[in-house]
Design an enzyme around this catalytic site. Structure first.
Site, PDB file in Angstrom:
ATOM      1  N   VAL A 116       0.842  -1.196   0.000  1.00 30.27           N
ATOM      2  CA  VAL A 116       0.000   0.000   0.000  1.00 30.27           C
ATOM      3  C   VAL A 116       0.876   1.244   0.000  1.00 30.27           C
ATOM      4  O   VAL A 116       1.722   1.417   0.874  1.00 30.27           O
ATOM      5  CB  VAL A 116      -0.941   0.035   1.222  1.00 30.27           C
ATOM      6  N   LYS A 119      -6.151  -1.960  -1.791  1.00 27.49           N
ATOM      7  CA  LYS A 119      -5.423  -1.239  -0.753  1.00 27.49           C
ATOM      8  C   LYS A 119      -6.366  -0.795   0.371  1.00 27.49           C
ATOM      9  O   LYS A 119      -5.990  -0.813   1.549  1.00 27.49           O
ATOM     10  CB  LYS A 119      -4.711  -0.040  -1.373  1.00 27.49           C
TER      11      LYS A 119
END
Length: 439
Positions: free
Chosen positions: A139, A212
């Site tokens: 992420v 994410k």
């Protein structure tokens, strides 16, 4: 462990990120040894094709096409997985953990799809002693956001995570805002500059950001959230007119990943969504330009925190991978493991219809007496109050622009469908959620 002072590292994948991991392991070997407490020796690099061009030179004899054979070698202590996708990545990570290796991964899609299986395997590895599964690079590239959520804020109650987590879409929307370009023109420029893939679907349709968001929500709220739990909308339908309308409201359009802790009648629950939204130009995320990422975290004790930086790219992402690798190496040396997956809260994930939000609605209406009152009545019928309304143009060009107060997404969606069926409404030209001021 193969050697008391040496840890042997296998790297799966040697593309943009993998090449940089190999380069940094080689060039910074002495510094990494000092930081980790042991020499990190590159033991092998698994690739699909031995003759493919690569950004960094791999030491002779280390390339192999037998990825499974590499991760199951008895001398491998640490495995870096940067091949992406679901398979064979899942099989290889599970095999590495079963073999007693700790794993560092950048695989957002796999973690968002089947993180539970991987975390359980990590907990049960090494005869139940457990092994590390780190994934900071999954992420926001080089931005340290997962470790702060997992560790630094472990003593706090996170209530909201709001982020720009896809550089491609941020670049496109930024160009639309600054140049007045349409979506297709901005996408073409992004592709020419290498910010967008030839097939940009994963980015522009929000799949990348949704994966994410699932990871962020899982960590922030101690609940296992998958990509399928995340409401997803992309930016392909955002028009130059939408961006211009936002500018008139002193706002900008961003593709946001929004994860929230919500109090419901049956207790706390989680909301996770990805969609384009208007945010005021005074909001910290509004100033995030080009292909950069930023994540805005709100918690009860710490208040508001913002994490900003390059969200993609070989070297930035490799930086996050190496940070995890050093942490995993330190744990192997000390005979411990890092903080494990935390899903004790096990909260329900709200459907999008129960999420509370605001709408910006552009309505092409007939210019006649009583139109505004009729439109306002449609909002009121569905329990939605109006915050602001303005009229643009007259006659055939008359348009109402309405910004609502907060209501459930189901109420707002029902209002829009009602408007589309009204005789005085020629078209609902724009529907976009509004975040930031007024929340």
């Amino acid at each position: 462990m193969s050697d008391e002072k040496t840890l042997r590292v296998a790297v799966l994948g040697c593309g943009s990120v993998g090449s940089q991991v190999v380069r940094l392991l080689t060039e910074q070997a002495e510094d990494l040894t000092a930081r980790a407490g042991a020499r990190l020796e590159l033991a092998g690099v698994a690739v699909r094709r031995l003759d493919a061009p690569r950004e960094a030179e791999v030491p002779e004899g280390l390339l192999t096409t037998d990825a499974l054979g590499l991760v199951t070698r008895p001398d491998i202590d640490l495995v870096v997985e940067v091949i992406g996708g679901l398979e064979p990545a899942r099989e290889l990570i599970l095999a590495a953990l079963a073999n007693g290796a700790s794993v560092v991964s950048a695989n957002k899609a796999l973690l968002a799809e089947d993180g539970a299986t991987l975390f359980d395997a990590a907990a049960n590895a090494a005869g139940g002693a457990g092994r590390d599964l780190y994934y900071e690079a999954a992420v926001a590239g080089a931005i340290p956001i997962l470790r702060p959520l997992r560790e630094s804020l472990a003593g706090d109650r996170v209530t909201r995570v709001l982020g720009i987590v896809n550089g491609t879409t941020n670049f496109i929307l930024d160009k639309m805002h600054t140049s007045g370009a349409g979506f297709s023109e901005a996408l073409d420029e992004a592709q020419q500059l290498g910010y967008a893939e030839a097939d940009p679907t994963a980015d522009v349709e929000g799949f990348d950001a949704a994966a994410k968001a699932a990871i962020l929500a899982s960590l922030a709220f101690h609940t296992r959230v998958t990509a399928n739990d995340v409401h997803r909308e992309g930016i392909a339908e955002v028009t130059a007119a939408d961006v211009a309308s936002a500018r008139e409201m002193r706002s900008v359009v961003k593709l946001l990943a929004i994860c929230e802790l919500r109090e419901t009648a049956s207790g706390p629950a989680v909301s996770a969504r990805v969609h384009p939204a208007m945010i005021p130009d005074t909001h910290p995320l509004a100033s995030v330009r080009e292909a950069y990422n930023a994540v805005f975290v709100e918690s009860e004790a710490a208040g508001q925190l913002m994490f900003y930086g390059p969200g993609a790219g070989g070297a930035p992402t490799a930086s996050a991978v190496l940070g995890d690798l050093v942490a995993a190496a330190r744990n192997r040396i000390s005979g411990t493991r890092g903080v494990a997956d935390s899903s004790y809260a096990d909260l329900a994930v709200l459907p999008m219809g129960e999420t509370v939000t605001r709408y910006h609605v552009g309505i092409d209406v007939e210019d006649r007496a009583g139109v505004l009152a009729t439109v306002a009545a449609a909002f009121a019928e569905h329990g939605v109050s109006i915050q602001t309304v303005r009229q643009e143009g007259r006659g055939e060009d008359a348009q109402l622009v309405v910004v609502s107060h907060r209501a459930t997404d189901a109420q707002l969606s029902a209002t829009v469908e009602h408007l589309r069926g009204m005789d005085i409404v020629r078209d609902v030209t724009s529907v976009m959620r509004v975040e930031g001021e007024g929340d």
